[in-house]
Design a protein around this motif. Sequence first.
Motif, PDB file in Angstrom:
ATOM      1  N   PRO A   1      40.077  -7.472  26.174  1.00  0.00           N
ATOM      2  CA  PRO A   1      39.158  -7.608  25.046  1.00  0.00           C
ATOM      3  C   PRO A   1      39.164  -6.450  24.062  1.00  0.00           C
ATOM      4  N   TYR A   2      39.780  -5.326  24.438  1.00  0.00           N
ATOM      5  CA  TYR A   2      39.700  -4.148  23.575  1.00  0.00           C
ATOM      6  C   TYR A   2      40.782  -4.166  22.505  1.00  0.00           C
ATOM      7  N   LYS A   3      40.400  -3.829  21.297  1.00  0.00           N
ATOM      8  CA  LYS A   3      41.331  -3.803  20.176  1.00  0.00           C
ATOM      9  C   LYS A   3      41.931  -2.404  20.016  1.00  0.00           C
ATOM     10  N   PRO A   4      43.132  -2.321  19.500  1.00  0.00           N
ATOM     11  CA  PRO A   4      43.712  -0.993  19.227  1.00  0.00           C
ATOM     12  C   PRO A   4      43.066  -0.380  17.983  1.00  0.00           C
ATOM     13  N   ILE A   5      43.002   0.927  17.949  1.00  0.00           N
ATOM     14  CA  ILE A   5      42.499   1.636  16.776  1.00  0.00           C
ATOM     15  C   ILE A   5      43.551   2.630  16.314  1.00  0.00           C
ATOM     16  N   ALA A   6      43.527   2.929  15.031  1.00  0.00           N
ATOM     17  CA  ALA A   6      44.452   3.911  14.473  1.00  0.00           C
ATOM     18  C   ALA A   6      44.067   5.305  14.936  1.00  0.00           C
ATOM     19  N   THR A   7      45.046   6.170  15.021  1.00  0.00           N
ATOM     20  CA  THR A   7      44.810   7.573  15.345  1.00  0.00           C
ATOM     21  C   THR A   7      45.051   8.415  14.093  1.00  0.00           C
ATOM     22  N   SER A   8      44.934   9.714  14.238  1.00  0.00           N
ATOM     23  CA  SER A   8      45.188  10.628  13.123  1.00  0.00           C
ATOM     24  C   SER A   8      46.661  10.728  12.781  1.00  0.00           C
ATOM     25  N   VAL A   9      47.514  10.128  13.606  1.00  0.00           N
ATOM     26  CA  VAL A   9      48.952  10.124  13.366  1.00  0.00           C
ATOM     27  C   VAL A   9      49.372   8.710  12.977  1.00  0.00           C
ATOM     28  N   PRO A  10      49.899   8.515  11.791  1.00  0.00           N
ATOM     29  CA  PRO A  10      50.308   7.173  11.364  1.00  0.00           C
ATOM     30  C   PRO A  10      51.270   6.525  12.357  1.00  0.00           C
ATOM     31  N   GLY A  11      50.989   5.268  12.681  1.00  0.00           N
ATOM     32  CA  GLY A  11      51.867   4.518  13.573  1.00  0.00           C
ATOM     33  C   GLY A  11      51.497   4.586  15.037  1.00  0.00           C
TER      34      GLY A  11
ATOM     35  N   LYS B   1      41.358  10.876  17.188  1.00  0.00           N
ATOM     36  CA  LYS B   1      41.315  11.878  16.128  1.00  0.00           C
ATOM     37  C   LYS B   1      42.155  13.111  16.451  1.00  0.00           C
ATOM     38  N   LEU B   2      42.499  13.274  17.719  1.00  0.00           N
ATOM     39  CA  LEU B   2      43.255  14.453  18.154  1.00  0.00           C
ATOM     40  C   LEU B   2      44.710  14.133  18.472  1.00  0.00           C
ATOM     41  N   ALA B   3      45.196  13.002  18.019  1.00  0.00           N
ATOM     42  CA  ALA B   3      46.541  12.550  18.391  1.00  0.00           C
ATOM     43  C   ALA B   3      47.631  13.542  18.008  1.00  0.00           C
ATOM     44  N   ALA B   4      47.406  14.336  16.975  1.00  0.00           N
ATOM     45  CA  ALA B   4      48.411  15.319  16.566  1.00  0.00           C
ATOM     46  C   ALA B   4      48.581  16.426  17.594  1.00  0.00           C
TER      47      ALA B   4
END
Length: 447
Positions: free
Chosen positions: A75-85, A97-100
């Motif tokens: 049921p969980y959707k993916p969300i964007a991170t601070s790193v494109p893609g 937010k800390l993906a970098a």
Amino acid sequence: MTPPSNPFTRRQLLQIGGIGALGLGLPELLRAGTRDSATSRPDKKSCIFIVQYGGASHIDSFDPKPDAPQDICGPYKPIATSVPGIRVGELLPRLAKLAARFCLVRSMSHGNGGHDGGMHVCMTGHSAPKESTPYYGSVLAKLHPATANVPSYVWVQNLAGDVQPRYLTGGFLGSAYSPLRIGTDLDTPASPGFRFTAFEPVMDVTNERLARREQLLASVDPDGGSMRRFQEKAIDLVTGPEARRAFDLDREAPTLRDRYGRWPLGQNLLLARRLIEAGVRLVSVTAWTGLPPGEKFRNVQTWDMHGEGASLGSIFGTGHFGLGWALPRLDEAVSALLEDLEIRGLLETTLVVVVGEFGRSPKVSGAGRDHWPSCYSALLAGAGIRGGMVYGASDRTGAYVADKPVSPENFGATLFHALGVPPHTRLAKDGFTEPVSAGQPIEALFP
């Protein structure tokens, strides 16, 4: 004999032939922190190894599959991170937010689907480890012991009974390289009034008693023998303030404790940061997220989410064995750890690892997912690891590795490389016939 009236000097204490005779009660495992001036350097790196004991679902966290059928993607959707893609599951907004700052490895794989065997694979970096193969922390304690007045290897929070207690030993390296274990079940640093007492001497051991024991033991072993350096370390731990200070969470600001989360995982990771800051080389932390209000304790296997068939409730629920409870606690605690390490200038020298003994099955059955070692994910950060990237890939359902498979050997070699230990370093039982790791470091993970 008339015992001296003045307190013992450190030199007099070191003349005693056995720490146990002092009544200090320190376990033999504290030998792991013994200093070796020939091999120890203050610039060696450290590690916080966060073990998602039970096996976390990669599909619902680090490797979402939104285009897969509903009984796979969940049921969980993916969300964007601070790193494109790069996307992660929606219950990990702070980490997003800390993906970098971290790397996701989405192509982990091995062949052991049991908790006991899988944990042994996970913590040794060997696909088929021997019974006596030592864990990462024991190896690091042997090769890069702590130079500060603290143990080299600590394990925070226990594992449950379906895993043999190999994690409490040093494997073939011996008990000198066992971890100091802190926290058992509900008795954790997050518990009100928790107090760590291992470094406190026995109260009724007076100077007079020490004098009599010193005279007796000195007559048996006047030179002290090879135990001298272990005695020195144990006495330092008891009489010095460094170790006791490192284990005292009350020294932290309440606001920072709140940021980590007042649950076992949050407070255990805050303790791990304090230990690394004090000079401990490796801290393993069982990623038990604690109990939702009102629930009774069952075990510390948060991530073993088999679902309603095992009377654990839905994997997508908010109970003890539900991702709706566990992932927000992980998100809160690990993001706080990464931010805290970076602010303190420790992330450059501290390797952070988040991984379980395996992943969980792509297909949901009985509101749960089963064990799945064929493909799963890990998070790596710090100690020179390249942030803002994904290494490897699973197939469209997260069932099998589609690109750049990572074996336990290569994962282990990568960790050792990040920690400054050449994987070819000889460390067999006889000291030379086998390397620390049979794998090769993943060079793409380093700048």
